[in-house]
Design an enzyme around this catalytic site. Structure first.
Site, short mmCIF file in Angstrom:
data_model
loop_
_atom_site.label_atom_id
_atom_site.label_comp_id
_atom_site.label_asym_id
_atom_site.label_seq_id
_atom_site.Cartn_x
_atom_site.Cartn_y
_atom_site.Cartn_z
N HIS A 27 0.86 -1.19 0.00
CA HIS A 27 0.00 0.00 0.00
C HIS A 27 0.89 1.24 0.00
O HIS A 27 1.28 1.74 1.06
CB HIS A 27 -0.92 -0.02 1.23
CG HIS A 27 -1.97 1.06 1.18
ND1 HIS A 27 -3.32 0.81 1.28
CD2 HIS A 27 -1.87 2.41 1.03
CE1 HIS A 27 -4.00 1.93 1.20
NE2 HIS A 27 -3.13 2.93 1.05
N HIS A 29 1.35 4.90 -2.50
CA HIS A 29 0.84 5.67 -3.64
C HIS A 29 1.98 6.25 -4.46
O HIS A 29 2.99 6.69 -3.91
CB HIS A 29 -0.09 6.79 -3.16
CG HIS A 29 -1.34 6.28 -2.53
ND1 HIS A 29 -2.55 6.26 -3.19
CD2 HIS A 29 -1.57 5.74 -1.30
CE1 HIS A 29 -3.48 5.75 -2.38
NE2 HIS A 29 -2.91 5.43 -1.23
N ASP A 149 -6.23 3.15 -9.09
CA ASP A 149 -7.36 3.47 -8.21
C ASP A 149 -8.24 4.60 -8.75
O ASP A 149 -7.78 5.52 -9.42
CB ASP A 149 -6.90 3.74 -6.77
CG ASP A 149 -6.32 5.13 -6.53
OD1 ASP A 149 -5.74 5.70 -7.48
OD2 ASP A 149 -6.45 5.64 -5.41
N GLY A 183 -9.01 8.31 -1.96
CA GLY A 183 -9.58 9.62 -1.67
C GLY A 183 -10.48 9.58 -0.44
O GLY A 183 -10.50 8.59 0.29
N HIS A 210 -9.63 1.22 -0.65
CA HIS A 210 -9.47 1.81 0.68
C HIS A 210 -10.85 1.74 1.36
O HIS A 210 -11.87 2.00 0.71
CB HIS A 210 -9.12 3.30 0.60
CG HIS A 210 -7.72 3.60 0.17
ND1 HIS A 210 -7.23 3.29 -1.05
CD2 HIS A 210 -6.71 4.25 0.84
CE1 HIS A 210 -5.97 3.72 -1.13
NE2 HIS A 210 -5.63 4.30 0.00
N GLU A 213 -10.82 3.95 6.60
CA GLU A 213 -9.70 4.83 6.98
C GLU A 213 -10.24 6.05 7.71
O GLU A 213 -9.73 6.43 8.75
CB GLU A 213 -8.92 5.25 5.72
CG GLU A 213 -7.77 6.19 5.99
CD GLU A 213 -7.08 6.71 4.72
OE1 GLU A 213 -7.70 6.61 3.63
OE2 GLU A 213 -5.95 7.23 4.82
N ASP A 291 2.09 3.99 2.67
CA ASP A 291 1.05 4.87 2.12
C ASP A 291 1.60 6.02 1.26
O ASP A 291 1.62 5.91 0.04
CB ASP A 291 0.13 5.37 3.23
CG ASP A 291 -1.28 5.64 2.75
OD1 ASP A 291 -1.59 5.34 1.59
OD2 ASP A 291 -2.11 6.13 3.56
O1 LIG Z 1 -7.30 14.27 -9.69
C1 LIG Z 1 -8.35 14.92 -9.55
O2 LIG Z 1 -8.68 15.77 -10.33
C2 LIG Z 1 -9.22 14.71 -8.37
C3 LIG Z 1 -10.40 15.37 -8.25
C4 LIG Z 1 -11.18 15.17 -7.12
C5 LIG Z 1 -10.79 14.29 -6.13
C6 LIG Z 1 -9.60 13.63 -6.27
C7 LIG Z 1 -9.16 12.72 -5.19
O3 LIG Z 1 -9.96 12.26 -4.43
C8 LIG Z 1 -7.73 12.40 -5.09
C9 LIG Z 1 -7.37 11.64 -3.84
C10 LIG Z 1 -6.05 10.92 -4.08
O4 LIG Z 1 -5.51 10.59 -2.85
C11 LIG Z 1 -4.78 9.43 -3.06
N1 LIG Z 1 -4.41 8.92 -1.75
C12 LIG Z 1 -3.15 8.93 -1.29
N2 LIG Z 1 -3.12 8.43 -0.06
C13 LIG Z 1 -4.37 8.09 0.28
C14 LIG Z 1 -4.93 7.52 1.43
O5 LIG Z 1 -4.29 7.20 2.44
N3 LIG Z 1 -6.27 7.36 1.43
C15 LIG Z 1 -7.03 7.68 0.37
N4 LIG Z 1 -6.53 8.20 -0.76
C16 LIG Z 1 -5.21 8.42 -0.80
C17 LIG Z 1 -5.69 8.58 -3.89
O6 LIG Z 1 -4.97 7.58 -4.54
C18 LIG Z 1 -6.23 9.61 -4.84
O7 LIG Z 1 -5.39 9.71 -5.97
C19 LIG Z 1 -8.78 13.80 -7.39
ZN LIG Z 2 -3.64 4.84 0.66
#
Ligand SMILES: O=C(O)c1cccc(C(=O)CC[C@H]2O[C@@H](n3cnc4c(=O)[nH]cnc43)[C@H](O)[C@@H]2O)c1
Ligand SMILES: [Zn+2]
Length: 353
Positions: A27, A29, A149, A183, A210, A213, A291
């Site tokens: 896990h 990113h 994802d 997200g 996910h 969390e 992470d």
């Molecule tokens: O890329 C975009 O335009 C966009 C627009 C709206 C919302 C999003 C996201 O929700 C991006 C979230 C992003 O966070 C990453 N991530 C990294 N670590 C974690 C975690 O611990 N828990 C949840 N998400 C995580 C995930 O892979 C998304 O890429 C994007």
């Molecule tokens: Zn994550």
């Protein structure tokens, strides 16, 4: 690594054991693994960004008030990745960093939608990650695989696009093994993603969303029921539901636990309150992961040191933890056996010395 989250409690020789222990990371990113050096290099290339170009300033920039703030900062780093060459550089450097920590195999969570919607050509994106994957394996010996994802908060457009990129035979990269959902969880119910997971699973991918969390155990149930999760990203709130713990244990569904991440995003108050021990006590298979390591001031070795303290593990216990990750991975049986044998040989020679 910034100091504020480093677990300084582990004895020095246990840290040395961990540093050279062969490991698997399940896990982590892609963008969240950008080192301060890479982030500052990209920030200097793109001065219109609000991400600091000074690596010293990044530690403050990467201090989060809550999960929503984390996602906001995360997306500002996503904005720095603008060309296929940026994608290749980042991926190759992540491979180098994993190899430095003796990670033999990693499943890296990649969010292709975030790059393609910012204008990176989809074919060029796939070529960049694949080219870096092959180079990292040839040059560092670390095997990388992808989990694509859906960024949940970006809705069903993102879900459709991610599913298309993951299942179209002309685009789908050779290294892709699984399908995820990331997200925020609040206001982003898991069941709406069922049709997309159905298509990804029908195309042979594994399900690793996910869940639990930042919301309660009902989200983990939803991930199991609707998304047919084979592993759960985080699953932290599972500890609040004994029936769920029993289910995870009985069906051998591993949790991808990321202790320092949970503190950094304020999902859990302190490491001592982290439910890792409760998972182990309930017989749930656990793996320990990093992470978004530079953003959380950690790395996989530090997460093993944290786990050693929380679970009171010695070298043999740490070796079992490393083997849990290999077992829970989507490697083939021969690959799993090879890394597990390497872990055993390393542990025996360390203890004999
Ligand atoms: O890329 C975009 O335009 C966009 C627009 C709206 C919302 C999003 C996201 O929700 C991006 C979230 C992003 O966070 C990453 N991530 C990294 N670590 C974690 C975690 O611990 N828990 C949840 N998400 C995580 C995930 O892979 C998304 O890429 C994007
Ligand atoms: Zn994550």
């Amino acid at each position: 690594m910034t100091d504020h989250l480093v677990d300084a409690h582990a004895p020095r020789d246990l840290r040395a054991f961990i540093a050279a222990l062969p490991k698997a990371e399940l896990h982590v990113h892609h963008v969240g693994s950008a080192s301060p050096r890479i982030v500052s290099e990209l920030a200097a290339r793109h001065p219109d960004s609000r991400v600091p170009a000074d690596p010293e300033a990044l530690s403050d920039y990467f201090t989060f008030t809550d999960f929503a703030h984390f996602v906001e900062v995360y997306l500002s780093v996503v904005d720095l990745i603008r060309t296929p060459e940026d994608v290749r550089l980042l991926t190759y450097e992540v491979g180098r960093e994993l190899a430095r920590q003796q990670v033999r195999y990693a499943e890296l969570t990649v969010t292709p939608y975030s790059s393609t919607r910012r204008g990176i050509d989809e074919r060029a994106f796939m070529d960049a990650i694949e080219d870096a994957r092959k180079a990292a394996e040839a040059e560092f010996g670390t095997v990388l695989r992808w989990c694509f994802d859906i960024p949940g908060e970006a809705g069903l457009t993102a879900a459709e696009e991610t599913t298309r990129l993951a299942t179209d035979d002309r685009l789908r990269p050779e290294g892709l093994v699984s399908f995820g959902l990331g997200g925020p969880e609040i206001g982003v119910p898991r069941p709406q993603f069922k049709p997309y997971f159905d298509r990804a699973l029908a195309a042979g991918l594994h399900s690793v969303p996910h869940a639990g969390e930042t919301t309660g155990p009902e989200t983990v149930w939803d991930a199991l029921t609707h998304l047919r999760a084979e592993r759960i990203g985080h699953g932290t709130s599972s500890a609040r539901d004994p029936k769920l713990l029993a289910h995870l244990a009985e069906h051998r569904i591993p949790l991808e636990v990321c202790p320092t991440s949970n503190i950094a995003t304020r999902a859990v108050r302190t490491l001592d309150e982290h439910p890792l021990k409760e998972f182990v006590r309930a017989g749930v298979p656990v793996t320990v992961n990093s992470d978004d390591p530079p953003m959380f001031g950690t790395d996989l070795n530090n997460e093993y040191a944290v786990a050693a303290r929380l679970l009171d593990l010695d070298e043999r216990g740490l070796a079992e933890l490393a083997k849990n990750a290999v077992e829970a991975s989507f490697l083939d049986e021969a690959g799993k056996a090879r890394i597990k044998a390497e872990i055993d040989a390393y542990t025996s020679s360390w203890l004999a010395a």
